[in-house]
Design a protein around this motif. Structure first.
Motif, mmCIF file in Angstrom:
data_model
loop_
_atom_site.group_PDB
_atom_site.id
_atom_site.type_symbol
_atom_site.label_atom_id
_atom_site.label_comp_id
_atom_site.label_asym_id
_atom_site.label_seq_id
_atom_site.Cartn_x
_atom_site.Cartn_y
_atom_site.Cartn_z
ATOM 1 N N GLU A 104 7.429 -30.700 26.281
ATOM 2 C CA GLU A 104 6.899 -32.051 26.347
ATOM 3 C C GLU A 104 5.746 -32.273 25.374
ATOM 4 N N GLU A 243 -0.924 -35.010 38.003
ATOM 5 C CA GLU A 243 0.189 -35.044 38.955
ATOM 6 C C GLU A 243 1.197 -33.963 38.564
ATOM 7 N N TYR A 244 2.256 -33.818 39.389
ATOM 8 C CA TYR A 244 3.239 -32.762 39.145
ATOM 9 C C TYR A 244 4.660 -33.316 39.246
ATOM 10 N N GLN A 245 5.455 -32.996 38.228
ATOM 11 C CA GLN A 245 6.868 -33.360 38.227
ATOM 12 C C GLN A 245 7.644 -32.291 38.994
ATOM 13 N N ARG A 247 10.638 -30.007 40.038
ATOM 14 C CA ARG A 247 11.831 -29.423 39.414
ATOM 15 C C ARG A 247 12.515 -28.428 40.354
ATOM 16 N N THR A 251 7.123 -26.843 39.522
ATOM 17 C CA THR A 251 6.622 -28.159 39.133
ATOM 18 C C THR A 251 5.999 -28.070 37.747
ATOM 19 N N LYS A 254 1.396 -33.061 34.687
ATOM 20 C CA LYS A 254 1.344 -34.175 33.735
ATOM 21 C C LYS A 254 0.119 -35.023 34.044
ATOM 22 N N GLY A 256 -1.645 -37.865 35.396
ATOM 23 C CA GLY A 256 -1.253 -38.821 36.422
ATOM 24 C C GLY A 256 -1.965 -40.144 36.332
#
Length: 536
Positions: A104, A243-245, A247, A251, A254, A256
């Protein structure tokens, strides 16, 4: 008789439910206290799967032995598979997260000339010395200073300190009393005190504590350092957060958003897009410093496959870097710097892996948008750890039991990298010397005064050397754009002078824009670089 048993069972159930509801209510009310524990599981969901699998596997395996039906065996086998997958994911979670984070954030390459630091917003005063200066001004019996944080005031970087209650009882009873700002562009103790009674702030207890109040509003996040913002006569606490994506088994962090808390304790939760448009946060670092470190560390996971990255980091170490934190400094990277175009960056220097102390690259993360870039070098350069050794060698008579070297900050001058290093007493009470180490030649410049430092940064010369003056009538002035920068050509008599916006301060750019043919001018030039413009 049957009916009586049912009623008795119902009463027993009610007796169990009531305490459980009370416990659940208390946990919900006090949930900020459990934030660290909950986030440990939330960031690593594979741990949750492991615990659930183990809790279910034990009774299911017993049931499968007592009643060995196909259904019971299938359930037990499925739980074993989930447990194995969860254990594997837990071991690989760090590599999975970093590989995804690298995908990313791909840095673009920029030249060192584009990273010229501002000469009007120079970072001179170290964190430890600023703390000592600020602490000496506190005259309240029940107050002390919170931890130092680097913030922005009136467009310039300063050290900020919250004035917080001193002691456990005072932390419960009293409110934060405001903020102290210490100018870092000087060696002197230039301090501004802004006294405000903050209804919510750091280090107060319990219900007016900053983290308590934020986690009541927005729970599943990690907070960055709370920075004080003084805007239009009011104090705000600005807290970027991560924050956390999700998966499945891991996680990915990112940006937030940004939380703003005003003097009255009102909380605003802004998305990154809203924060970038907010007038109060213009020219203020809102991209999380903590996330910047994670992103830099993730640059080691540049291969496509997770296992390939693990093998490379364990065995081959190809293109592996290390984020440099000089020990016992109390001030970790990244460093917040302001370039000549007025932009703020989180600047991070990295070394090659292992016993190599050269400089691998410098990463720049836009402190507003999070846009990432890097500076690579064609020639071998000295890193900050060895630069400190060169400073000590240049000062052989110093008693290094009484003095320490702190904050090796990368500074670009005319495309050349220097390490700015402060020499201070171990007590932190003042600055003894400020040294600049040329990362290519290892040349060391030692200065004792703020004036000498600023002259060196502006003119590129040591004390006593004067810039060349070119005076006369401005016969012609041209401008053009190259590589995104504006360039000027000035003709004064038989002399032609070239200028590049990337090497000029905002003040000099303004003066250039106001020049016109026929003006009588005096141009001061140092090393082919304009350092001052005067109209006759």
């Amino acid at each position: 008789m049957k009916e009586i048993n049912i009623k008795i069972g119902s009463k027993r159930g009610a007796l169990w439910i009531a305490p459980l509801l009370v416990i659940a209510l208390l946990v919900w009310i006090a949930r900020p206290w459990f934030h660290g524990l909950i986030m440990g599981f939330y960031r690593n969901p594979s741990i949750i799967y492991i615990i659930i699998s183990l809790l279910l596997l034990f009774p299911c395996s017993i049931k499968a032995k007592l009643a060995p039906t196909n259904k019971n065996r299938a359930i037990t086998g499925a739980l074993v598979v989930v447990l194995i997958l969860s254990l594997s994911a837990s071991i690989l979670s760090g590599a999975l997260m970093n590989t995804a984070l690298y995908n990313e954030y791909h840095p673009s390459s920029v030249s060192s000339e584009m990273s010229q630091l501002s000469t009007s917003k120079i970072r001179i005063l170290p964190k430890f010395t600023a703390y000592k200066y600020a602490l000496d001004t506190i005259e309240y019996a029940r107050y002390t200073l919170g931890d130092a944080h680097l913030t922005i005031k009136d467009g310039s970087p300063v050290w900020g300190f919250y004035i917080v209650p001193d002691g456990a009882w005072n932390a419960i009873k009293l409110k934060d009393k405001g903020v102290l700002f210490v100018d870092m562009n000087t060696t002197q103790a230039k301090i501004e005190r802004v006294e405000r009674e903050l209804q919510v702030g750091p280090e107060m207890q319990i219900f007016d504590n900053l983290e308590w109040r934020i986690y009541k509003e927005h729970y599943l996040i990690d907070l960055d350092l709370p920075r004080a913002l003084y805007y239009e006569g009011k104090v705000y606490i600005v807290v970027p957060y991560i924050e956390y994506q999700f998966r499945v088994f891991y996680t990915v962090p990112k940006w937030g958003g940004v939380i703003i808390v005003d003097e009255d304790g009102n909380i605003e939760d802004l998305t990154p897009e809203e924060a970038l448009k907010d007038e109060r946060l213009k020219e203020f670092p809102i991209f999380p410093e903590r996330l910047t470190r994670d992103i830099i560390n993730a640059q080691n996971y540049w291969k496509e496959g997770v296992l390939d990255n693990i093998i490379n980091l364990w065995i081959y170490h190809k293109d592996q870097i290390e984020l440099i934190d000089v020990s016992n400094q109390g001030n970790r990277q990244p460093f917040l710097v302001i370039t000549s175009d007025g932009k703020e960056y989180w600047m991070t220097a990295v070394e090659p892996y292992g016993k190599a102390y050269g400089l691998a690259a410098i990463y720049l993360m836009d402190a507003q948008s999070g846009e990432m870039s890097q500076i690579k070098f064609d020639t071998p350069l000295t890193g900050p750890v060895k630069a400190i050794d060169y400073v000590k060698k240049a000062l052989p008579t110093f008693d290094w039991n009484q003095f320490i070297t702190v904050e090796p900050i990368p500074v670009f001058m005319k495309g050349t990298l220097w390490w700015r290093i402060a020499v201070i007493p171990r007590t932190g009470s003042g600055i003894a010397k400020i040294a600049f180490v040329n990362a290519e030649t290892k040349d060391v410049k030692i200065f004792e005064s703020e004036k000498e430092v600023k002259e060196f940064l502006i003119y590129g010369q040591i004390r006593g050397e004067k810039p060349q003056e070119v005076s006369g009538t401005l016969e012609a002035i041209y401008s053009y754009t190259k590589n995104g920068n504006t360039h000027w050509v000035l003709v004064i008599g038989n002399t032609t002078i070239y200028a590049n916006a990337a090497e000029l301060s905002g003040e000099l750019i303004y003066k250039l824009l106001t020049l016109k043919e026929g003006d009588s001018v005096v141009i001061k030039v140092s090393g082919e670089r304009i350092v001052d413009i005067e109209k006759g």
